[in-house]
Scaffold this motif. Structure first.
Motif, short mmCIF file in Angstrom:
data_model
loop_
_atom_site.label_atom_id
_atom_site.label_comp_id
_atom_site.label_asym_id
_atom_site.label_seq_id
_atom_site.Cartn_x
_atom_site.Cartn_y
_atom_site.Cartn_z
N ILE A 227 6.27 27.50 -62.98
CA ILE A 227 7.17 26.43 -62.54
C ILE A 227 7.18 25.28 -63.55
CG2 ILE A 227 7.71 24.81 -60.69
CD1 ILE A 227 8.12 27.75 -60.01
N ALA A 228 6.03 24.98 -64.12
CA ALA A 228 5.97 23.92 -65.14
C ALA A 228 6.86 24.27 -66.32
CB ALA A 228 4.53 23.72 -65.60
N ARG A 229 6.88 25.54 -66.69
CA ARG A 229 7.72 25.99 -67.80
C ARG A 229 9.20 25.80 -67.48
NH1 ARG A 229 6.94 26.71 -73.21
NH2 ARG A 229 8.48 28.16 -74.03
N ILE A 230 9.55 25.92 -66.19
CA ILE A 230 10.94 25.80 -65.77
C ILE A 230 11.35 24.33 -65.66
CG2 ILE A 230 12.54 26.24 -63.86
CD1 ILE A 230 10.89 28.77 -63.26
N VAL A 231 10.50 23.49 -65.08
CA VAL A 231 10.87 22.12 -64.73
C VAL A 231 10.60 21.13 -65.85
CG1 VAL A 231 10.41 20.23 -63.13
CG2 VAL A 231 10.55 22.58 -62.27
N LEU A 232 9.45 21.24 -66.50
CA LEU A 232 9.05 20.25 -67.50
C LEU A 232 9.67 20.57 -68.86
CD1 LEU A 232 5.24 19.88 -66.65
CD2 LEU A 232 7.15 18.48 -65.83
N SER A 233 9.65 19.59 -69.75
CA SER A 233 10.08 19.84 -71.12
C SER A 233 9.10 20.79 -71.79
CB SER A 233 10.13 18.52 -71.90
OG SER A 233 8.82 17.99 -72.06
N ASN A 234 9.48 21.35 -72.92
CA ASN A 234 8.62 22.29 -73.63
C ASN A 234 7.28 21.64 -74.00
OD1 ASN A 234 10.45 24.37 -73.47
ND2 ASN A 234 11.37 23.95 -75.47
N ASP A 235 7.33 20.38 -74.47
CA ASP A 235 6.10 19.70 -74.86
C ASP A 235 5.21 19.45 -73.65
OD1 ASP A 235 6.83 19.68 -77.49
OD2 ASP A 235 7.53 17.60 -77.50
N ASP A 236 5.80 18.96 -72.57
CA ASP A 236 5.00 18.70 -71.37
C ASP A 236 4.46 19.99 -70.75
OD1 ASP A 236 5.30 16.02 -71.62
OD2 ASP A 236 6.73 15.76 -69.98
N ALA A 237 5.25 21.05 -70.82
CA ALA A 237 4.77 22.34 -70.31
C ALA A 237 3.58 22.82 -71.13
CB ALA A 237 5.89 23.37 -70.35
N GLY A 238 3.62 22.57 -72.45
CA GLY A 238 2.49 22.92 -73.29
C GLY A 238 1.25 22.11 -72.96
N LEU A 239 1.45 20.81 -72.69
CA LEU A 239 0.33 19.96 -72.28
C LEU A 239 -0.26 20.42 -70.95
CD1 LEU A 239 1.79 16.45 -73.22
CD2 LEU A 239 -0.11 17.63 -74.35
N VAL A 304 -8.50 20.03 -80.32
CA VAL A 304 -7.19 20.68 -80.37
C VAL A 304 -6.10 19.81 -80.98
CG1 VAL A 304 -7.71 22.19 -78.42
CG2 VAL A 304 -6.67 19.96 -78.00
N GLY A 305 -6.44 18.59 -81.35
CA GLY A 305 -5.45 17.74 -82.03
C GLY A 305 -4.95 16.60 -81.17
N ASP A 306 -4.45 15.55 -81.83
CA ASP A 306 -3.97 14.36 -81.14
C ASP A 306 -2.74 14.63 -80.28
OD1 ASP A 306 -5.91 12.64 -81.98
OD2 ASP A 306 -4.84 12.01 -83.79
N ALA A 307 -2.03 15.71 -80.58
CA ALA A 307 -0.82 16.01 -79.80
C ALA A 307 -1.15 16.22 -78.31
CB ALA A 307 -0.13 17.25 -80.35
N TYR A 308 -2.41 16.58 -78.02
CA TYR A 308 -2.80 16.85 -76.64
C TYR A 308 -3.49 15.66 -75.98
CZ TYR A 308 -1.67 21.71 -77.65
OH TYR A 308 -1.01 22.87 -77.99
N ARG A 309 -3.52 14.50 -76.66
CA ARG A 309 -4.18 13.33 -76.10
C ARG A 309 -3.58 12.90 -74.74
NH1 ARG A 309 -7.64 9.79 -78.35
NH2 ARG A 309 -7.28 10.68 -80.43
N PRO A 310 -2.26 13.02 -74.50
CA PRO A 310 -1.70 12.56 -73.22
C PRO A 310 -2.30 13.22 -71.99
CG PRO A 310 0.05 12.86 -74.82
CD PRO A 310 -1.19 13.42 -75.45
N VAL A 311 -2.86 14.42 -72.14
CA VAL A 311 -3.39 15.12 -70.98
C VAL A 311 -4.89 14.84 -70.78
CG1 VAL A 311 -4.19 17.30 -72.02
CG2 VAL A 311 -3.13 17.32 -69.75
#
Length: 399
Positions: A227-239, A304-311
């Motif tokens: 569901i996250a893959r469907i509803v969220l943006s690609n970046d947020d789904a990855g997070l 895993v990198g700064d890209a994942y800091r929001p989570v």
């Protein structure tokens, strides 16, 4: 038998089963590293999607192990439960052959790769039969060896085949062969474990009832990612997918508790105490894991990198989600052990509520995990209370 002996035995069993399960899970995760590198994005996409399809078709294997273990506790012999395993394997094999063309079309995968993935499911059913024999007999040392060997044998042949340049189809076929060899070896471990009565026939219906319990748990623990893959943006789904790693860890790490205490759950004389003990231990382990994830969360950007800091700040919630699912699993295992599989309706209701909430109320990562935790915790609480009450009601009365 003194209480201290039981406690020591249970701790030893949990330790051994945890070790075997961890080896199997680590091997499974490591398979994805060379597969993603050697197959490339397109090939790896096919490989990963077929592994997911294989997991769904293997649900009867998970259910069969619990049914076999329960029947062994109740005095059934190896011959009777193996006949049940053979019947289930034939049913799953027929389903695999019938579903292979449909799955290949739906996932846009090659026929060889699809058939190789799905044909592993009946092999897993045979392996689950032997694991159930060992579990029901409380032979947790050999069971841990079989668990570890199954994980390694499923991965190593596939990696070897991939290393020589073969594609997903041959890699999945090699994995099926490795799993089959372990199933044969597991029979040697289990042959001396069971001395019960062998003539009573066990119906496949028992496995079907247990299967819907396992399917409810898998749905509740997996569909949030879809569901996250469907509803969220690609970046947020990855997070969200990264955060879900903490969910999976908190869900699977305490799994050995249910495996070890399950034979006692299946014994009406010990069922109430075993269920209570399992739930208390699962809650305690969950609390420890949530605290550990909260402390370790600042390391995530370094790993895993700064890209994942929001989570990072939400990881403890993901761990809490997994811990609640682990408690729910303990309650549902007790339902299978006592043939009270109607309790699975609680999980199915939770699943429906979670999907509805995520599709209509959630639009951010925080909202998604909040819905997941709310549903998992409330479902686990209700299922646990009902499991203890049902076991107490069915317990034999003192004469």
């Amino acid at each position: 038998m003194p209480r201290q002996t039981l406690t020591s035995s249970a701790v030893a069993g949990v330790t051994m089963v945890t070790a075997g399960s961890m080896i199997a899970n680590i091997a499974s995760y490591l398979l994805h590293l060379p597969a993603s590198r050697w197959l490339g994005p397109a090939g790896y996409g096919e490989f990963a999607s077929l592994l997911a399809a294989q997991l769904v078709l293997a649900v009867p294997a998970l259910a069969l192990q619990t049914v076999v273990a329960r029947e062994v506790v109740r005095g059934k012999g190896a011959h009777a439960v193996r006949l049940l395993g053979y019947r289930c394997a034939v049913i799953v094999a027929v389903a695999a052959m019938l579903l292979a063309p449909l799955v290949a079309w739906a996932l846009d995968t090659g026929m060889l790769a699809t058939f190789s993935a799905l044909i592993t499911a009946p092999v897993l059913v045979l392996l689950a039969t032997e694991q159930g024999l060992l579990q029901g007999a409380a032979r947790f040392g050999p069971l841990s060896v079989v668990l570890a060997a199954a994980g390694v044998a499923k991965v190593v042949p596939a990696v070897v085949v991939l290393a020589v340049g073969a594609g997903p189809g041959l890699a999945l076929a090699a994995s099926a062969v490795g799993t089959g060899l372990v199933a044969l070896c597991a029979r040697l471990f289990a042959d001396s474990a069971i001395t019960g009565e062998s003539s009573t026939r066990i119906g496949v219906a028992a496995v079907l009832k247990a299967s819907q319990v396992q399917l409810a748990l898998i749905a509740l623990s997996s569909m949030d990612l879809v569901i996250a893959r469907i509803v969220l943006s690609n970046d947020d789904a990855g997070l969200y997918a990264l955060g879900a790693v903490a969910t999976k860890a908190a869900f699977w790490l305490p799994q050995a508790v249910g495996v070890v205490l399950y034979p006692r759950m299946a014994n009406p004389a010990h069922s109430v105490q075993a269920i209570r003990s399992a739930l208390v231990v699962l809650v305690g382990l969950g609390a420890v894991l949530v605290a550990a994830v909260a402390v370790a969360a600042p390391l995530v950007p370094l790993l895993v990198g700064d890209a994942y800091r929001p989570v990072q700040s939400l990881l403890w919630l993901f761990a809490l989600h997994g811990a609640c699912l682990a408690v729910l699993q303990g309650a549902l295992l007790s339902a299978i052990a006592g043939e009270r599989t109607h309790l699975a309706v609680i999980a199915w209701i939770g699943f429906a509520v979670e999907m509805t909430g995520m599709l209509t109320l959630a639009s951010t990562i925080g909202q998604f995990i909040a819905v997941a935790v709310t549903v998992a915790s409330s479902t686990a609480l209700v299922a646990s209370v009902l499991a203890v009450r049902s076991a107490r009601r069915d317990a034999p009365r003192p004469i």
